[in-house]
Design a protein around this motif. Structure first.
Motif, PDB file in Angstrom:
ATOM      1  N   ALA A 154      -7.380   2.934  -0.261  1.00 49.31           N
ATOM      2  CA  ALA A 154      -7.269   2.657   1.207  1.00 49.31           C
ATOM      3  C   ALA A 154      -7.452   4.100   2.088  1.00 49.31           C
ATOM      4  O   ALA A 154      -7.530   3.985   3.199  1.00 49.31           O
ATOM      5  CB  ALA A 154      -6.053   1.888   1.789  1.00 49.31           C
ATOM      6  N   VAL A 193      -1.671  -3.682   6.671  1.00 43.93           N
ATOM      7  CA  VAL A 193      -2.958  -3.555   7.252  1.00 43.93           C
ATOM      8  C   VAL A 193      -3.383  -1.997   7.645  1.00 43.93           C
ATOM      9  O   VAL A 193      -4.266  -1.870   8.298  1.00 43.93           O
ATOM     10  CB  VAL A 193      -2.843  -4.259   8.612  1.00 43.93           C
ATOM     11  N   ASP A 247      -4.742   1.295   7.416  1.00 45.17           N
ATOM     12  CA  ASP A 247      -6.182   1.811   7.032  1.00 45.17           C
ATOM     13  C   ASP A 247      -7.001   0.758   6.609  1.00 45.17           C
ATOM     14  O   ASP A 247      -8.007   1.016   5.880  1.00 45.17           O
ATOM     15  CB  ASP A 247      -5.993   2.919   5.736  1.00 45.17           C
ATOM     16  N   THR A 248      -6.722  -0.472   7.270  1.00 40.54           N
ATOM     17  CA  THR A 248      -7.854  -1.482   7.181  1.00 40.54           C
ATOM     18  C   THR A 248      -8.579  -1.651   8.380  1.00 40.54           C
ATOM     19  O   THR A 248      -8.330  -1.074   9.466  1.00 40.54           O
ATOM     20  CB  THR A 248      -7.100  -2.820   6.668  1.00 40.54           C
ATOM     21  N   PRO A 257     -10.798  -2.389   3.364  1.00 38.66           N
ATOM     22  CA  PRO A 257     -10.218  -1.243   3.923  1.00 38.66           C
ATOM     23  C   PRO A 257     -11.283  -0.640   4.893  1.00 38.66           C
ATOM     24  O   PRO A 257     -12.541  -1.049   4.802  1.00 38.66           O
ATOM     25  CB  PRO A 257     -10.046  -0.419   2.742  1.00 38.66           C
ATOM     26  N   ARG A 258     -10.788   0.432   5.648  1.00 40.78           N
ATOM     27  CA  ARG A 258     -12.010   0.984   6.498  1.00 40.78           C
ATOM     28  C   ARG A 258     -12.613   1.960   5.613  1.00 40.78           C
ATOM     29  O   ARG A 258     -12.329   2.487   4.644  1.00 40.78           O
ATOM     30  CB  ARG A 258     -11.113   1.440   7.811  1.00 40.78           C
ATOM     31  N   GLY A 295      -9.535  -7.380   8.524  1.00 37.37           N
ATOM     32  CA  GLY A 295      -8.275  -6.114   8.194  1.00 37.37           C
ATOM     33  C   GLY A 295      -7.361  -6.944   7.408  1.00 37.37           C
ATOM     34  O   GLY A 295      -6.806  -6.480   6.410  1.00 37.37           O
ATOM     35  N   LYS A 324       0.872  -1.234  -0.050  1.00 38.93           N
ATOM     36  CA  LYS A 324      -0.141   0.200   0.162  1.00 38.93           C
ATOM     37  C   LYS A 324       0.793   1.262   0.019  1.00 38.93           C
ATOM     38  O   LYS A 324       1.924   1.063   0.509  1.00 38.93           O
ATOM     39  CB  LYS A 324      -0.740  -0.217   1.199  1.00 38.93           C
TER      40      LYS A 324
END
Lengths: 316, 542
Positions: free
Chosen positions: A180, B383, B385-386, B453-454, B448, A154
């Motif tokens: 994200a 992980v 922002d998940t 993603p959150r 997550g 990411k």
């Protein structure tokens, strides 16, 4: 409702399995540190329950050696994992020089990918298996973040600044890619897939989605359309620096510093020409802010990067 | 069960609760105990508002499509949930209710150092809270509680400026309370109440107050800068105006990471009290536990960059922040190990407050250790922002702080109200909260790591099973949170009058009648012993 219950994400690269192994190991350490606490709390709560007759004689309520050791030993163990994880992370920051370079422009709410051959795609990215790929990314508006779970990767995509990410996928397949970083109304919809293909399939795909011009050639067209060539060509009468072989070279600035001409410098000089003036030139270049979007900038930068150092003159 | 109204006791007739019956006597009170009650009402109100927003979020997430809320509606709902829960429940929850009520009682003072400032702090909080609620419900803000730029400053189409103004106002309430606590702890300790005799609850509130006073102004500045960019187009964060979007993240997390410790340090203080009371034993390693609060407050200011590992921050900076984030776990670990050692050979009671404390330790340890996973650079890249992050901070904030809040409520309820509640209901609530909580948030760790993603309400169908589990857990949790209202309110009217010290524990607050009189102490006590002066080997001397 789908009844399948996936418990582990796909692994599409060696890095993905390396991250998973790190996670297994660290989870093991975490359990080693915490399970004794949980067991002891339950054992104590049962054994020393109020009213039970057991031997409660114990020593003074202080044992500095014990306390220091249960602070320091777990910390040292955790530190080993810190180095392991930092080593994996540093590796992510050093793409191999031979990597296939793909440009990415993010805007609300889509991903635009530009292959060097000029092929562009939206919300879908085709890459060859077993070959390092480097993404150079920028956002047209707010902060986005390109997330490829199967690669455990990411990277935030910022407005006004190139960020990069590289990977080498080693398992063909179709995997999810998403945004994200929360980017507004349709954030949940800003995603698609990346397709890892066998080398020959990728070559065929490139051909089938073939375009007349490479990215650099498209940039050259823009370079002429917007009149850049009027000043920056050897034949021009205006006193402007030649751009041949500029990419990757040190440039002496008016303030006396020197800067390496990377993508960021070239992009910024188009948008804010007065910001980092090359030494010895008059400040006559107009800004192209609000004229060129990030897609076009990507193309022009690709063109300038492609110019070879045949006629470079450090000091005219 | 026979329903009979127990008449007021003599003690209650002179208590702070009976010191005046008019609305005016409550709204203009300067008694720290009454202000604590005012806060208790207010934070409970905001807790249920934030909880209602969480319920909407969990309903929407039952299905992978966006069929219950619109995209914009979902974004506004989770923003409401985050803003209300962080600034109007979690931050004031324990300090402004239990801290307010207990600090003067615990140190042997008649009130806080600045009683009127204390009341002002409540009014500012209420003003900020009401304004925020109005802005979030009427116009809506869709930036998330983090207000990341340039989304918030240049792109979001909600009442961002009004929301920043409201939170800006509420910040002054935090600063005033922090200042009041610091001055009180320095100047109003009873004779003989040396620093080494302070209950650990007071130490952790001292550390919290330092953060409140030092960090909140940074938030105020940051919010003001957002408003300046949004209203006047001054280029601070938006690169198209010549600003730097990462500058915002540095400023925001320089406040917001210490703010995490504002939310959790008071909880740690509560649990130290509860563990000592549960075991009827002095806390093992008093000074280690006391100074670990101060260490957390200091190191907590040095770890903000761990929110920015994938932001484009220099990798060397990331490595330093990763290391410091692991270091901040050491003082937290000390506390947990020392609590466990305190239980050893204690006289352990499993009454409701102590069950909440045990459940706190379990959830806090799990939440804290998954925080270490997040501090690992290579894993965080995946992980960040998940839902893994969502699960982690809910374990700390909800599993930790809210459990401690309920533990404190059940422990000091007889002191605050003078009435005893029915124990078995309290035990059931503690167990339901623990189960409901884990069912809600454990699946989110899996989600997550799988790559959910959150801040997504439209998601890949393969995630649905775990989301449904989480929503079911949330319903159980919701029921468990409402449960105490029944038996606690019941106790107000029908509960047995509480003796001064129903748990048989140490602490100056338990030497006063329940509920305490307006002036707390007839005579300021003289302290001659440490805070947890339990007889060693009480009934088992052989």
């Amino acid at each position: 409702m789908r009844s399948d219950l996936p418990l582990w994400p796909d692994q599409a690269s060696a890095h993905a399995s390396a991250v998973d192994i790190l996670l297994y190991g660290f989870t093991g350490l975490i359990f080693a540190l915490s399970v004794p606490v949980f067991i002891l709390i339950i054992v104590f709560a049962v054994r020393y329950r109020r009213g039970r007759k057991v031997n409660r004689r114990h020593q003074v309520n202080r044992n500095a050696l014990l306390e220091v050791s249960w602070s320091v030993i777990p910390f040292l163990l955790i530190l080993c994992f810190f180095f392991w994880s930092a080593w994996l992370f540093f590796d992510l920051k050093h793409p191999p020089a031979s990597a296939l370079e793909i440009d990415v422009v993010a805007k609300r709410w889509m991903w635009k990918f530009q292959h060097p051959g000029g092929q562009g795609e939206i919300d879908e990215l085709h890459v060859p298996v077993g070959e390092p790929v480097k993404l150079t990314m920028i956002s047209q508006d707010v902060i986005h973040s390109l997330y490829m779970p199967a690669l455990r990767l990411k990277q935030d995509v910022l407005p006004g600044r190139y960020t990069t990410m590289w990977f080498q996928a080693d398992k063909p397949g179709i995997y999810r890619l998403t945004c994200a970083e929360f980017c507004g109304t349709n954030h949940s919809l800003m995603g698609g897939h990346f397709v890892v293909m066998a080398q020959q399939d990728y070559a065929r795909w490139l051909q089938e989605s073939g375009v007349d011009q490479t990215l650099a050639a498209q940039g050259e067209t823009l370079f002429r359309t917007y009149g850049c060539s009027g000043c920056h060509s050897p034949a021009a009468t205006v006193h402007a620096p030649s751009l041949d072989g500029l990419y990757g070279r040190p440039v002496a600035l008016q303030g006396g510093e020197t800067i390496i001409a990377d993508e960021q410098y070239i992009r910024d000089s188009i948008l804010l020409p007065q910001q980092q003036m090359a030494a010895g030139y008059p400040s006559i270049m107009p800004t192209f802010k609000n004229v060129l979007g990030e897609d076009d900038l990507t193309k022009i930068v690709a063109y300038i990067k492609s110019l070879k150092a045949t006629q470079w003159r450090e000091h005219p | 069960m026979t329903e009979r109204h127990i008449p007021e006791t003599d003690v209650e007739k002179v208590s702070y609760l009976r010191a005046g019956h008019s609305l005016r006597s409550w709204l203009l009170t300067t008694d720290h105990k009454r202000i604590a009650i005012l806060y208790l009402y207010a934070v409970t109100f905001f807790f249920f508002i934030g909880g209602a927003a969480a319920a909407l979020v969990r309903i929407e997430l039952l299905t992978p499509g966006g069929d219950f809320l619109t995209n914009e509606g979902y974004n506004r709902t989770f923003t409401l949930h985050g803003v209300i829960m962080v600034w109007f429940f979690l931050i004031p929850s324990i300090p402004n209710t239990f801290g307010n009520f207990l600090i003067p009682l615990m140190i042997g003072a008649r009130d806080l150092a600045f009683p009127r400032l204390n009341l002002l702090s409540w009014y500012i909080y209420l003003l900020g809270g009401t304004l925020t609620l109005y802005v979030l419900v009427a116009g809506g803000v869709d930036t998330g509680w983090t207000f990341y730029t340039p989304l918030s400053s240049m792109f979001a189409n909600g009442n961002v400026v009004a929301a920043t103004v409201a939170i800006f106002i509420a910040g002054f309430s935090s600063i005033l309370t922090g200042l009041n606590f610091i001055v009180t702890i320095h100047t109003l300790r009873a004779p003989g109440m040396t620093w080494g005799r302070l209950p650990l609850f007071v130490w952790s509130h001292y550390a919290t107050s330092l953060i409140l006073v030092l960090a909140t102004p940074i938030l105020a500045i940051t919010l003001a800068l957002i408003a300046a960019e949004r209203l006047f187009g001054i280029g601070i964060f938006d690169p198209s105006l010549g600003g730097d979007p990462l500058l915002y993240q540095h400023l925001f997390w320089f406040y917001s990471h210490p703010a995490v410790y504002i939310m959790v340090l008071p909880a740690l203080g509560v649990v130290s009290e509860l563990v000592a009371a549960a075991a009827r034993k002095p806390v093992f390693g008093y000074w280690f536990v006391a100074f670990s609060s101060i260490a957390i407050a200091i190191i907590g200011f040095l770890v903000w960059g761990h929110h920015m590992f994938v932001s484009g921050q220099s990798m060397y900076a990331s490595a330093v922040f990763s290391f410091l984030s692991l270091a901040v776990a050491v003082p937290s670990g000390i506390k947990v190990y020392n609590w466990t050692a305190t239980l050893y050979k204690g006289h352990i009671s499993l009454d409701p407050p102590f069950l909440f404390a045990m459940s706190f330790i379990g959830l806090f340890v799990f939440g804290g250790l998954t925080g270490l996973i997040l501090a690992m650079l290579a894993i965080d890249v995946h992980v960040h922002d998940t839902y893994f992050v969502v699960a982690h901070f809910h374990y700390i904030m909800v599993g930790g702080t809210v459990s401690a809040f309920f533990g404190a409520l059940h422990f000091w309820w007889p002191k605050i109200t003078g009435r005893e509640y029915i124990m078995v209901w309290g035990r059931l609530t503690a167990i339901f909260i623990f189960l409901g909580f884990n069912l809600t948030f454990f699946p989110q760790y899996l989600l997550g790591y799988l790559g959910m993603p959150r801040r997504y309400h439209i998601y890949d169908p393969s995630f649905q099973v775990l989301h449904v589990m989480s929503s079911l857990g949330a319903s159980l949790l919701g029921v468990a949170y409402v449960l105490p209202f029944t038996y606690l309110f019941y106790s107000l009217r029908y509960g047995k009058p509480s003796p001064p010290n129903p748990w048989g524990v140490t602490g100056l607050e338990w030497t006063t009648p329940s509920p305490p009189p307006k002036q707390n102490f007839d005579q300021i006590p003289v302290v001659t012993t440490g805070p947890y002066d339990y007889p060693v080997e009480m009934e088992d001397r052989r």
